[in-house]
Design a protein around this motif. Sequence first.
Motif, PDB file in Angstrom:
ATOM      1  N   THR A  13      -2.923   0.053   6.101  1.00  0.00           N
ATOM      2  CA  THR A  13      -2.776  -1.254   5.459  1.00  0.00           C
ATOM      3  C   THR A  13      -2.093  -1.111   4.105  1.00  0.00           C
ATOM      4  O   THR A  13      -1.959  -0.007   3.569  1.00  0.00           O
ATOM      5  CB  THR A  13      -4.140  -1.921   5.261  1.00  0.00           C
ATOM      6  N   LYS A  14      -1.697  -2.246   3.542  1.00  0.00           N
ATOM      7  CA  LYS A  14      -1.054  -2.256   2.229  1.00  0.00           C
ATOM      8  C   LYS A  14      -2.020  -1.760   1.156  1.00  0.00           C
ATOM      9  O   LYS A  14      -1.627  -1.026   0.251  1.00  0.00           O
ATOM     10  CB  LYS A  14      -0.570  -3.668   1.907  1.00  0.00           C
ATOM     11  N   VAL A  15      -3.289  -2.113   1.273  1.00  0.00           N
ATOM     12  CA  VAL A  15      -4.295  -1.677   0.305  1.00  0.00           C
ATOM     13  C   VAL A  15      -4.432  -0.157   0.347  1.00  0.00           C
ATOM     14  O   VAL A  15      -4.500   0.502  -0.694  1.00  0.00           O
ATOM     15  CB  VAL A  15      -5.654  -2.363   0.569  1.00  0.00           C
ATOM     16  N   GLU A  16      -4.458   0.401   1.530  1.00  0.00           N
ATOM     17  CA  GLU A  16      -4.568   1.853   1.660  1.00  0.00           C
ATOM     18  C   GLU A  16      -3.355   2.545   1.060  1.00  0.00           C
ATOM     19  O   GLU A  16      -3.477   3.577   0.389  1.00  0.00           O
ATOM     20  CB  GLU A  16      -4.733   2.251   3.130  1.00  0.00           C
ATOM     21  N   MET A  19      -3.676   2.347  -2.707  1.00  0.00           N
ATOM     22  CA  MET A  19      -4.697   3.283  -3.171  1.00  0.00           C
ATOM     23  C   MET A  19      -4.163   4.719  -3.139  1.00  0.00           C
ATOM     24  O   MET A  19      -4.435   5.513  -4.046  1.00  0.00           O
ATOM     25  CB  MET A  19      -5.964   3.177  -2.313  1.00  0.00           C
ATOM     26  N   THR A  20      -3.399   5.050  -2.111  1.00  0.00           N
ATOM     27  CA  THR A  20      -2.800   6.377  -2.022  1.00  0.00           C
ATOM     28  C   THR A  20      -1.830   6.597  -3.167  1.00  0.00           C
ATOM     29  O   THR A  20      -1.828   7.659  -3.804  1.00  0.00           O
ATOM     30  CB  THR A  20      -2.072   6.555  -0.675  1.00  0.00           C
ATOM     31  N   ASN A  21      -1.005   5.590  -3.470  1.00  0.00           N
ATOM     32  CA  ASN A  21      -0.068   5.694  -4.588  1.00  0.00           C
ATOM     33  C   ASN A  21      -0.805   5.830  -5.914  1.00  0.00           C
ATOM     34  O   ASN A  21      -0.426   6.629  -6.771  1.00  0.00           O
ATOM     35  CB  ASN A  21       0.871   4.493  -4.624  1.00  0.00           C
ATOM     36  N   LEU A  22      -1.869   5.041  -6.093  1.00  0.00           N
ATOM     37  CA  LEU A  22      -2.663   5.102  -7.311  1.00  0.00           C
ATOM     38  C   LEU A  22      -3.287   6.481  -7.485  1.00  0.00           C
ATOM     39  O   LEU A  22      -3.260   7.064  -8.566  1.00  0.00           O
ATOM     40  CB  LEU A  22      -3.754   4.026  -7.285  1.00  0.00           C
ATOM     41  N   PHE A  23      -3.833   7.019  -6.411  1.00  0.00           N
ATOM     42  CA  PHE A  23      -4.449   8.339  -6.447  1.00  0.00           C
ATOM     43  C   PHE A  23      -3.412   9.412  -6.772  1.00  0.00           C
ATOM     44  O   PHE A  23      -3.673  10.324  -7.561  1.00  0.00           O
ATOM     45  CB  PHE A  23      -5.142   8.640  -5.111  1.00  0.00           C
ATOM     46  N   SER A  24      -2.230   9.301  -6.196  1.00  0.00           N
ATOM     47  CA  SER A  24      -1.156  10.265  -6.465  1.00  0.00           C
ATOM     48  C   SER A  24      -0.755  10.232  -7.935  1.00  0.00           C
ATOM     49  O   SER A  24      -0.566  11.280  -8.557  1.00  0.00           O
ATOM     50  CB  SER A  24       0.063   9.965  -5.598  1.00  0.00           C
ATOM     51  N   ARG A  25      -0.621   9.036  -8.500  1.00  0.00           N
ATOM     52  CA  ARG A  25      -0.280   8.924  -9.926  1.00  0.00           C
ATOM     53  C   ARG A  25      -1.390   9.491 -10.792  1.00  0.00           C
ATOM     54  O   ARG A  25      -1.120  10.146 -11.801  1.00  0.00           O
ATOM     55  CB  ARG A  25      -0.015   7.468 -10.302  1.00  0.00           C
ATOM     56  N   PHE A  26      -2.638   9.265 -10.408  1.00  0.00           N
ATOM     57  CA  PHE A  26      -3.778   9.779 -11.162  1.00  0.00           C
ATOM     58  C   PHE A  26      -3.779  11.306 -11.175  1.00  0.00           C
ATOM     59  O   PHE A  26      -4.029  11.931 -12.208  1.00  0.00           O
ATOM     60  CB  PHE A  26      -5.083   9.261 -10.552  1.00  0.00           C
TER      61      PHE A  26
END
Length: 72
Positions: A13-16, A19-26
Motif C-alpha cells: 500500500t501507499k502507507v507501507e 513508512m519504508t521511505n521514512l525508515f530509510s531516511r531515518f
Amino acid sequence: MSRGLVRASLGVTKVETEMTNLFSRFIRDESGATAIEYGLIAALIAVVIITGLTTVGTNLNTLLGTIGGKLQ
C-alpha cells in the motif's frame, strides 16, 4: 514497469511505501548520532568535574580540620 506498479502488483500500500521511505531516511540520517556523541562528551566532562571537585573537597576538609585542630 515502474516501481509504483510493481509495488501495487505485490499488494504494497501507499502507507507501507511511505513508512519504508521514512525508515530509510531515518537510518541514513546521522544528526541524531552527532547529538548522542555530544551528550556522551558532556556526560564524561561532568563526571571528570564531579570527581575532581570531590577530591578537592575531601582534601580541603582534611586541611581545614588539621588547621582547626592546631588552633584549639
